[in-house]
Design a protein around this motif. Structure first.
Motif, PDB file in Angstrom:
ATOM      1  N   LEU A 115      -2.481   1.020  -7.101  1.00  0.00           N
ATOM      2  CA  LEU A 115      -1.114   0.759  -6.691  1.00  0.00           C
ATOM      3  C   LEU A 115      -0.425   2.114  -6.611  1.00  0.00           C
ATOM      4  CD1 LEU A 115      -0.203  -2.352  -8.845  1.00  0.00           C
ATOM      5  CD2 LEU A 115      -0.482  -2.271  -6.378  1.00  0.00           C
ATOM      6  N   LEU A 116       0.181   2.397  -5.479  1.00  0.00           N
ATOM      7  CA  LEU A 116       0.777   3.704  -5.236  1.00  0.00           C
ATOM      8  C   LEU A 116       2.293   3.594  -5.162  1.00  0.00           C
ATOM      9  CD1 LEU A 116      -1.712   4.659  -2.407  1.00  0.00           C
ATOM     10  CD2 LEU A 116      -1.810   5.409  -4.769  1.00  0.00           C
ATOM     11  N   VAL A 117       2.952   4.585  -5.719  1.00  0.00           N
ATOM     12  CA  VAL A 117       4.413   4.655  -5.649  1.00  0.00           C
ATOM     13  C   VAL A 117       4.783   5.686  -4.583  1.00  0.00           C
ATOM     14  CG1 VAL A 117       4.804   3.956  -8.036  1.00  0.00           C
ATOM     15  CG2 VAL A 117       4.509   6.356  -7.498  1.00  0.00           C
ATOM     16  N   PRO A 118       5.977   5.592  -4.016  1.00  0.00           N
ATOM     17  CA  PRO A 118       6.366   6.554  -2.979  1.00  0.00           C
ATOM     18  C   PRO A 118       6.366   7.985  -3.508  1.00  0.00           C
ATOM     19  CG  PRO A 118       7.978   4.784  -3.165  1.00  0.00           C
ATOM     20  CD  PRO A 118       7.000   4.610  -4.280  1.00  0.00           C
ATOM     21  N   ALA A 150      -0.513  -7.742  -0.732  1.00  0.00           N
ATOM     22  CA  ALA A 150       0.728  -7.659   0.056  1.00  0.00           C
ATOM     23  C   ALA A 150       1.813  -8.541  -0.566  1.00  0.00           C
ATOM     24  CB  ALA A 150       0.462  -8.062   1.502  1.00  0.00           C
ATOM     25  N   LYS A 151       1.432  -9.734  -1.024  1.00  0.00           N
ATOM     26  CA  LYS A 151       2.403 -10.610  -1.697  1.00  0.00           C
ATOM     27  C   LYS A 151       2.894  -9.979  -3.001  1.00  0.00           C
ATOM     28  CE  LYS A 151       0.344 -14.975  -0.216  1.00  0.00           C
ATOM     29  NZ  LYS A 151      -0.374 -16.162  -0.724  1.00  0.00           N
ATOM     30  N   PHE A 152       1.965  -9.359  -3.729  1.00  0.00           N
ATOM     31  CA  PHE A 152       2.293  -8.765  -5.025  1.00  0.00           C
ATOM     32  C   PHE A 152       3.264  -7.594  -4.886  1.00  0.00           C
ATOM     33  CE2 PHE A 152       1.369  -5.957  -8.669  1.00  0.00           C
ATOM     34  CZ  PHE A 152       1.622  -6.839  -9.708  1.00  0.00           C
ATOM     35  N   THR A 153       3.096  -6.797  -3.843  1.00  0.00           N
ATOM     36  CA  THR A 153       3.933  -5.620  -3.659  1.00  0.00           C
ATOM     37  C   THR A 153       5.161  -5.878  -2.795  1.00  0.00           C
ATOM     38  OG1 THR A 153       2.579  -4.886  -1.798  1.00  0.00           O
ATOM     39  CG2 THR A 153       2.007  -4.029  -3.984  1.00  0.00           C
ATOM     40  N   GLU A 154       5.305  -7.096  -2.317  1.00  0.00           N
ATOM     41  CA  GLU A 154       6.452  -7.454  -1.479  1.00  0.00           C
ATOM     42  C   GLU A 154       7.759  -7.214  -2.242  1.00  0.00           C
ATOM     43  OE1 GLU A 154       6.910 -11.066   1.541  1.00  0.00           O
ATOM     44  OE2 GLU A 154       6.880 -11.688  -0.554  1.00  0.00           O
ATOM     45  N   ASN A 155       8.745  -6.686  -1.566  1.00  0.00           N
ATOM     46  CA  ASN A 155      10.069  -6.394  -2.133  1.00  0.00           C
ATOM     47  C   ASN A 155      10.022  -5.336  -3.242  1.00  0.00           C
ATOM     48  OD1 ASN A 155      11.310  -8.289  -0.413  1.00  0.00           O
ATOM     49  ND2 ASN A 155      10.793  -9.934  -1.838  1.00  0.00           N
ATOM     50  N   THR A 156       9.016  -4.486  -3.214  1.00  0.00           N
ATOM     51  CA  THR A 156       8.938  -3.351  -4.147  1.00  0.00           C
ATOM     52  C   THR A 156       8.652  -2.100  -3.328  1.00  0.00           C
ATOM     53  OG1 THR A 156       6.546  -3.374  -4.522  1.00  0.00           O
ATOM     54  CG2 THR A 156       7.872  -4.848  -5.897  1.00  0.00           C
ATOM     55  N   GLU A 157       8.705  -0.962  -3.966  1.00  0.00           N
ATOM     56  CA  GLU A 157       8.344   0.283  -3.296  1.00  0.00           C
ATOM     57  C   GLU A 157       6.852   0.563  -3.403  1.00  0.00           C
ATOM     58  OE1 GLU A 157      10.787   3.452  -4.719  1.00  0.00           O
ATOM     59  OE2 GLU A 157      12.597   2.600  -3.873  1.00  0.00           O
ATOM     60  N   LEU A 158       6.135  -0.260  -4.139  1.00  0.00           N
ATOM     61  CA  LEU A 158       4.697  -0.070  -4.311  1.00  0.00           C
ATOM     62  C   LEU A 158       3.944  -0.406  -3.031  1.00  0.00           C
ATOM     63  CD1 LEU A 158       4.157  -1.818  -7.760  1.00  0.00           C
ATOM     64  CD2 LEU A 158       4.266   0.629  -7.322  1.00  0.00           C
ATOM     65  N   ARG A 159       2.804   0.249  -2.867  1.00  0.00           N
ATOM     66  CA  ARG A 159       1.853  -0.151  -1.836  1.00  0.00           C
ATOM     67  C   ARG A 159       0.466  -0.101  -2.473  1.00  0.00           C
ATOM     68  NH1 ARG A 159      -0.729   4.011   0.868  1.00  0.00           N
ATOM     69  NH2 ARG A 159       0.033   6.082   0.331  1.00  0.00           N
ATOM     70  N   ASN A 164       2.538  -4.960 -19.510  1.00  0.00           N
ATOM     71  CA  ASN A 164       3.231  -5.030 -18.229  1.00  0.00           C
ATOM     72  C   ASN A 164       2.670  -4.050 -17.220  1.00  0.00           C
ATOM     73  OD1 ASN A 164       4.998  -7.076 -18.921  1.00  0.00           O
ATOM     74  ND2 ASN A 164       6.443  -5.662 -19.842  1.00  0.00           N
ATOM     75  N   ASN A 165       1.439  -3.578 -17.412  1.00  0.00           N
ATOM     76  CA  ASN A 165       0.783  -2.713 -16.450  1.00  0.00           C
ATOM     77  C   ASN A 165       0.647  -3.493 -15.149  1.00  0.00           C
ATOM     78  OD1 ASN A 165      -1.235  -1.511 -14.821  1.00  0.00           O
ATOM     79  ND2 ASN A 165      -2.208  -0.609 -16.606  1.00  0.00           N
ATOM     80  N   PRO A 166       1.142  -2.956 -14.012  1.00  0.00           N
ATOM     81  CA  PRO A 166       1.087  -3.705 -12.751  1.00  0.00           C
ATOM     82  C   PRO A 166      -0.326  -4.088 -12.320  1.00  0.00           C
ATOM     83  CG  PRO A 166       2.519  -1.792 -12.531  1.00  0.00           C
ATOM     84  CD  PRO A 166       1.863  -1.697 -13.876  1.00  0.00           C
ATOM     85  N   VAL A 167      -1.314  -3.246 -12.598  1.00  0.00           N
ATOM     86  CA  VAL A 167      -2.684  -3.590 -12.213  1.00  0.00           C
ATOM     87  C   VAL A 167      -3.180  -4.767 -13.040  1.00  0.00           C
ATOM     88  CG1 VAL A 167      -5.061  -2.755 -12.030  1.00  0.00           C
ATOM     89  CG2 VAL A 167      -3.169  -1.251 -11.405  1.00  0.00           C
ATOM     90  N   ASP A 168      -2.841  -4.806 -14.333  1.00  0.00           N
ATOM     91  CA  ASP A 168      -3.210  -5.955 -15.162  1.00  0.00           C
ATOM     92  C   ASP A 168      -2.545  -7.232 -14.648  1.00  0.00           C
ATOM     93  OD1 ASP A 168      -4.825  -4.476 -16.851  1.00  0.00           O
ATOM     94  OD2 ASP A 168      -3.236  -4.139 -18.322  1.00  0.00           O
ATOM     95  N   LEU A 169      -1.280  -7.131 -14.300  1.00  0.00           N
ATOM     96  CA  LEU A 169      -0.567  -8.297 -13.762  1.00  0.00           C
ATOM     97  C   LEU A 169      -1.211  -8.773 -12.466  1.00  0.00           C
ATOM     98  CD1 LEU A 169       3.126  -7.166 -14.393  1.00  0.00           C
ATOM     99  CD2 LEU A 169       1.798  -8.819 -15.711  1.00  0.00           C
ATOM    100  N   PHE A 170      -1.612  -7.829 -11.622  1.00  0.00           N
ATOM    101  CA  PHE A 170      -2.245  -8.185 -10.356  1.00  0.00           C
ATOM    102  C   PHE A 170      -3.591  -8.862 -10.581  1.00  0.00           C
ATOM    103  CE2 PHE A 170      -4.936  -6.987  -6.666  1.00  0.00           C
ATOM    104  CZ  PHE A 170      -4.305  -7.789  -5.723  1.00  0.00           C
ATOM    105  N   THR A 171      -4.407  -8.339 -11.508  1.00  0.00           N
ATOM    106  CA  THR A 171      -5.714  -8.956 -11.746  1.00  0.00           C
ATOM    107  C   THR A 171      -5.565 -10.353 -12.346  1.00  0.00           C
ATOM    108  OG1 THR A 171      -5.930  -7.769 -13.840  1.00  0.00           O
ATOM    109  CG2 THR A 171      -7.003  -6.808 -11.928  1.00  0.00           C
ATOM    110  N   LYS A 172      -4.557 -10.540 -13.198  1.00  0.00           N
ATOM    111  CA  LYS A 172      -4.308 -11.882 -13.728  1.00  0.00           C
ATOM    112  C   LYS A 172      -3.895 -12.842 -12.614  1.00  0.00           C
ATOM    113  CE  LYS A 172      -3.125 -10.350 -18.338  1.00  0.00           C
ATOM    114  NZ  LYS A 172      -2.069 -10.055 -19.283  1.00  0.00           N
TER     115      LYS A 172
END
Length: 108
Positions: A85-88, A57-66, A3-11
């Motif tokens: 991927l950066l957190v606040p 932008a779609k991937f990080t929509e409705n999250t605090e990530l940028r 569930n690593n967000p970067v892995d999810l994004f690359t998939k």
């Protein structure tokens, strides 16, 4: 399942419709993620970057990530980008030091 967000994004990128690349490799060096894109056409940086920023932008929509995307180089391995991927950067607990921005003082 990872569930690593970067892995999810690359998939997500690898299966996105209209992607301007044939293949994507993800490599990590010293904790930094690098994405290697093998474009369908010769060095189309601008359309690739527009696509990547739109998908991020779609991937990080409705999250605090940028996201942060930086072009590194063009090599025989394709176009190379650094991706993060950066957190606040804000406190999430009270440290007990009576800070003026203490989480206890936030309006909920």
């Amino acid at each position: 399942m990872n569930n690593n967000p970067v892995d999810l994004f690359t998939k997500r990128l690898a299966t996105a419709p209209g992607r301007p690349f044939e293949r994507l490799d993800r490599r990590q060096f010293a904790g930094v993620t690098f994405l290697y894109f093998f474009p369908a056409e010769e060095s189309l940086r601008r359309p690739l970057e527009e696509f990547l920023n739109r998908e991020a932008a779609k991937f990080t929509e409705n999250t605090e990530l940028r996201h942060e995307l930086g072009y590194v180089r063009t090599s025989r391995h394709g176009l190379v980008y650094r991706f993060r991927l950066l957190v606040p950067d804000e406190k999430s607990f009270c440290c007990g030091n009576l800070c003026p921005d203490c989480i206890r003082l936030r309006n909920r």
